[in-house]
Design a protein around this motif. Sequence first.
Motif, PDB file in Angstrom:
ATOM      1  N   THR A 154     -25.532 -13.416   9.403  1.00  0.00           N
ATOM      2  CA  THR A 154     -25.322 -14.034  10.711  1.00  0.00           C
ATOM      3  C   THR A 154     -23.856 -13.877  11.113  1.00  0.00           C
ATOM      4  O   THR A 154     -22.954 -14.033  10.289  1.00  0.00           O
ATOM      5  N   SER A 159     -26.595 -18.195  15.612  1.00  0.00           N
ATOM      6  CA  SER A 159     -27.157 -19.313  14.851  1.00  0.00           C
ATOM      7  C   SER A 159     -28.310 -18.804  14.007  1.00  0.00           C
ATOM      8  O   SER A 159     -28.869 -17.735  14.262  1.00  0.00           O
ATOM      9  N   SER A 161     -31.858 -20.416  11.789  1.00  0.00           N
ATOM     10  CA  SER A 161     -32.702 -21.572  11.483  1.00  0.00           C
ATOM     11  C   SER A 161     -33.459 -21.358  10.179  1.00  0.00           C
ATOM     12  O   SER A 161     -33.898 -20.245   9.872  1.00  0.00           O
ATOM     13  N   GLN A 162     -33.616 -22.434   9.415  1.00  0.00           N
ATOM     14  CA  GLN A 162     -34.404 -22.430   8.193  1.00  0.00           C
ATOM     15  C   GLN A 162     -35.327 -23.639   8.207  1.00  0.00           C
ATOM     16  O   GLN A 162     -34.954 -24.704   8.713  1.00  0.00           O
ATOM     17  N   THR A 163     -36.494 -23.483   7.644  1.00  0.00           N
ATOM     18  CA  THR A 163     -37.466 -24.577   7.606  1.00  0.00           C
ATOM     19  C   THR A 163     -37.697 -25.032   6.171  1.00  0.00           C
ATOM     20  O   THR A 163     -37.417 -24.291   5.220  1.00  0.00           O
ATOM     21  N   ALA A 321     -24.182 -27.802  12.210  1.00  0.00           N
ATOM     22  CA  ALA A 321     -25.607 -27.814  11.902  1.00  0.00           C
ATOM     23  C   ALA A 321     -26.334 -28.932  12.623  1.00  0.00           C
ATOM     24  O   ALA A 321     -25.761 -29.982  12.933  1.00  0.00           O
ATOM     25  N   GLU A 322     -27.610 -28.674  12.894  1.00  0.00           N
ATOM     26  CA  GLU A 322     -28.537 -29.684  13.360  1.00  0.00           C
ATOM     27  C   GLU A 322     -29.663 -29.751  12.339  1.00  0.00           C
ATOM     28  O   GLU A 322     -30.256 -28.726  11.995  1.00  0.00           O
ATOM     29  N   VAL A 331     -36.200 -28.911   9.605  1.00  0.00           N
ATOM     30  CA  VAL A 331     -35.614 -27.691  10.158  1.00  0.00           C
ATOM     31  C   VAL A 331     -34.100 -27.854  10.145  1.00  0.00           C
ATOM     32  O   VAL A 331     -33.575 -28.888  10.571  1.00  0.00           O
ATOM     33  N   ARG A 333     -30.762 -25.875  11.542  1.00  0.00           N
ATOM     34  CA  ARG A 333     -30.222 -24.784  12.347  1.00  0.00           C
ATOM     35  C   ARG A 333     -28.707 -24.812  12.214  1.00  0.00           C
ATOM     36  O   ARG A 333     -28.086 -25.858  12.453  1.00  0.00           O
ATOM     37  N   GLN A 334     -28.141 -23.704  11.789  1.00  0.00           N
ATOM     38  CA  GLN A 334     -26.702 -23.615  11.598  1.00  0.00           C
ATOM     39  C   GLN A 334     -26.086 -22.712  12.660  1.00  0.00           C
ATOM     40  O   GLN A 334     -26.602 -21.644  12.955  1.00  0.00           O
TER      41      GLN A 334
END
Length: 337
Positions: A154, A159, A161-163, A321-322, A331, A333-334
């Motif tokens: 990245t 950004s 996202s990982q789950t 991050a969120e 989830v 998200r960075q």
Amino acid sequence: MITYPVLNTHSKIGVTAPSSGVSSAYHPLLRQSKQRLEEKGYTVSFGETVWTQEKVRAASAEKRASEFMGMMGDDEIEAIIPPWGGELLTEILEFLDFEKMKAKWVLGYSDISPLLLAITLKKGIATAHGTNFIDLRGEYWDETTAMWEKVLTTKRGESISQTSSIKYQDQWEHENPSPCVFHLTHETEWKTVSNKDENLKGRLLGGCIDIIHHLAGTPYGDVKAFHETFADGEPLLWYFENCELNTTGLRCALVHMKMAGWFDHCSGIIFGRSAANTPVNGYLVEDVYRELSEELGIPVIYDIDCGHQPPQVTLVNGACAEVNVSGGKGVIRQFFK
């Protein structure tokens, strides 16, 4: 401003042991991981320390530090991934020249955590808490582990996202090899102290709490200076994984960090799954999490994919991050900004 290294496909990866090396019985695992990465187009360069191990160290602190700095100064190497963790990485910190460190990814977890955190705090260079080199030896990577590659490729301004995983590994079964290394048998559930959905935002910092809390009060754990210099006014979002602490040990580590000011400007804390967290006289880990949440007035999420019960998401120290948890699923998200 945070500096984000960039990993290119077909780049060169350095493997050095800043903590524990690998005894001869496990050398085939190193070669196997090297083969898997080379099949994906990477070049792998081993340092001398990965092949040696006496008692709890790969080599002397000076040699481990020197080899790490050599790889940090090698322009051909774009990422450094230690074979695994260990016990005494903190010995090398005083022998590292942080001013000469170049922006390249360092990826690992467990005893590698203090190295990752110190680099980010002192230099504002993003570091990655996630898989180690040995665990990349599988015939394939599970979906959660495999995200290390996408995270490290990245670029600034983007950004990722990982789950949460579907299942996780409850215990290690080295005598029963799996095609993806891990035995993913237990249902994953991310939990919150509030028992409600939570949404946390902040700039990530963290690692293995057993070790990184020892940095508080040292030149390698100046969170206040990091926040003033690199965080751009963003609140801090801490993540921790626990390797061996019982509940009172965990509580003491958290109190230590709180008194050192690490939780000033903190928007939330997330904890990884752990086979530790042994209760003491009925004092449960859920009690620790609840007390921390109440004292700091912040949400706490726990049992996320992070630490010694894999798989684990790749968390970037320094990234914004969120983190959203809903119905036991999560989830992350960075944002590389």
